[in-house]
Motif scaffolding. Structure first.
Motif, PDB file in Angstrom:
ATOM      1  N   SER A  92       0.840  -1.187   0.000  1.00  0.00           N
ATOM      2  CA  SER A  92       0.000   0.000   0.000  1.00  0.00           C
ATOM      3  C   SER A  92       0.878   1.241   0.000  1.00  0.00           C
ATOM      4  O   SER A  92       1.910   1.275   0.680  1.00  0.00           O
ATOM      5  N   GLY A  94       0.445   3.630   1.583  1.00  0.00           N
ATOM      6  CA  GLY A  94       0.489   4.080   2.972  1.00  0.00           C
ATOM      7  C   GLY A  94       1.774   3.699   3.682  1.00  0.00           C
ATOM      8  O   GLY A  94       2.159   4.344   4.662  1.00  0.00           O
ATOM      9  N   ALA A 304      -3.664   6.712  -4.404  1.00  0.00           N
ATOM     10  CA  ALA A 304      -4.050   5.303  -4.386  1.00  0.00           C
ATOM     11  C   ALA A 304      -5.435   5.120  -4.982  1.00  0.00           C
ATOM     12  O   ALA A 304      -6.140   4.166  -4.662  1.00  0.00           O
ATOM     13  N   GLY A 308      -7.490   5.331  -1.001  1.00  0.00           N
ATOM     14  CA  GLY A 308      -6.611   6.129  -0.155  1.00  0.00           C
ATOM     15  C   GLY A 308      -7.097   7.551  -0.044  1.00  0.00           C
ATOM     16  O   GLY A 308      -8.123   7.923  -0.629  1.00  0.00           O
ATOM     17  N   SER A 350      -7.892   6.806   5.057  1.00  0.00           N
ATOM     18  CA  SER A 350      -6.981   5.691   5.302  1.00  0.00           C
ATOM     19  C   SER A 350      -6.547   5.054   3.984  1.00  0.00           C
ATOM     20  O   SER A 350      -7.254   5.138   2.974  1.00  0.00           O
ATOM     21  N   TRP A 351      -5.400   4.420   4.022  1.00  0.00           N
ATOM     22  CA  TRP A 351      -4.869   3.734   2.843  1.00  0.00           C
ATOM     23  C   TRP A 351      -5.430   2.317   2.822  1.00  0.00           C
ATOM     24  O   TRP A 351      -5.260   1.557   3.768  1.00  0.00           O
TER      25      TRP A 351
END
Length: 415
Positions: A92, A94, A304, A308, A350-351
């Protein structure tokens, strides 16, 4: 010696040099080939550019090719065809924003912000770049100068100019490094670099040093290895050269409704921020876009895709990408600067569980999209904004929900 003999001697030396360079690496010592290349290939160009024999010899005194560097091609051999990668290249996005990594930059930045307050204020007054941006770049590049530069720049650049997959690029940088020494901007002994040949705490390539490094501490010389004022002002000067807009930030995190396609991302699809707001895009936390920004241009950024956080970026975001072409790098710098200025608050979004693909698989996906007429920006195996939005357009055209990010199922369908 007659003109005829001089001509014949030169032709013989040139022929022997060509033979050495063309022979396989096992046929002659690479060190000898390197020395022949220095004297018969690089030196004529260096002297034509005003490099003295003294500077040239001092720079390469005791230098041998460093065969441990990446992306090298042995003399007489052809570049190897990249093999299919068996390790996952992408988790990810992230992971790039691991709290430990971000906090090292933000905590270190705040500590140095106070210690360098006068310098940062003077730099911002002259260049218009906020101190937090400079601190974030400084921290990300070399840990505020703590990262050691273990390589001799002439060893790295010489090796890569002689035998890398990007010879022309590194030859230009090598000649620029010689110019730095020739002009007295730095002695040979100070030319310490990274494994890629980047110099000093800002990690400037030699051509960037010549264009952008400045003396801000007033001692009469540019020192991006040891002088904090020179380091920070040089970074600011670099950003201004690439178009940093005084008075604007880099961007803000937003929420993007389902009615707005993720394929609208990219620096070539800008709209007035008032238009983005009219489409239902809102700042996270409920704050309105500043009135002074509403008529300014902004760009949708979704690193993303739908998995994301999303952002409305300003032109300054793309200036940060001139320092490093990665979207994630520029976002890291902007996010880090915000946290230095306002405290350690993470992204609201959030990722998602994206990634775990091979770079070769993403390259195959890009080639498949190219064959269908999509502009993916090249089949390099990196999911940049052109690849992301092309995925979204293909998904929409084929009756799928647009995610704008590669996944294993998509790779399978398109390969």
């Amino acid at each position: 010696m007659t003109a005829f003999l001089r001509t014949m001697t030169f032709a013989l030396v040139a022929a022997l040099t060509a033979l050495l360079l063309a022979a396989p690496a096992s046929a002659a010592k690479i060190d000898d080939q390197f020395r022949a290349w220095l004297q018969n290939d690089l030196w004529p160009e260096a002297t034509a550019k005003g490099i003295s024999r003294q500077t040239f010899d001092a720079a390469f005194d005791g230098i041998k090719p460093n065969l441990k560097l990446p992306d090298l091609v042995m003399p007489g051999e052809k570049p190897k065809t990249p093999q299919k990668q068996h390790q996952a290249e992408f988790g990810s996005p992230g992971a790039y924003f691991a709290e430990k990594t971000v906090r090292a930059v933000t905590a270190g930045g705040r500590a140095r912000e106070a210690a360098n307050a006068k310098t940062l204020a003077a730099i911002e007054k002259r260049y218009g770049v906020p101190g937090e941006i400079l601190l974030a770049i400084w921290g990300r590049e070399t840990g505020f100068g703590a990262a050691k530069m273990p390589y001799n720049a002439f060893e790295v650049l010489g090796t890569k100019a002689f035998m890398s997959t990007k010879k022309d690029f590194f030859r230009t940088e090598l000649l620029a490094a010689l110019e730095i020494v020739q002009r007295g901007l730095a002695p040979v002994g100070a030319m310490k670099s990274s494994w890629a040949g980047a110099l000093g705490q800002p990690q400037f390539m030699p051509t960037s040093f010549l264009k952008h490094a400045v003396d801000f501490d007033g001692d009469g010389r540019v020192d991006i290895w040891n002088s904090t004022p020179d380091v920070l002002a040089s970074i600011a000067n670099y950003l201004v050269h690439y178009g940093w807009v005084r008075g604007r930030g880099w961007g803000v995190e937003v929420t993007v409704p389902d009615s707005v396609s993720c394929s609208l991302e990219g620096p070539d699809q800008g709209k007035k921020i008032s238009e983005w707001a009219g489409m239902g895009i809102k700042r996270v936390g409920g704050k309105p876009f500043p009135a002074s920004e509403l008529q300014a241009e902004g760009f949708l950024l979704m690193p993303a895709g739908r998995s994301g956080p999303a952002f409305i970026a300003t032109p300054n975001f793309y200036v940060l990408k001139e320092y490093n072409t990665s979207d994630l790098y520029a976002l890291f710098i902007g996010h880090g600067a915000d946290r230095i200025a306002h405290g350690d608050q993470n992204f609201s979004g959030s990722w998602g569980p994206v990634g775990d693909l091979h770079r070769s698989d993403i390259a195959a996906l890009q080639r498949a999209l190219q064959a269908k007429g999509y502009d993916v920006g090249g089949s390099d195996g990196l999911p940049g904004f052109k690849t992301r939005r092309s995925i979204g357009k293909w998904q929409t055209k084929n009756g799928q929900a647009a995610t704008c990010f590669p996944d294993a199922g998509l790779v399978g369908r398109l390969k």
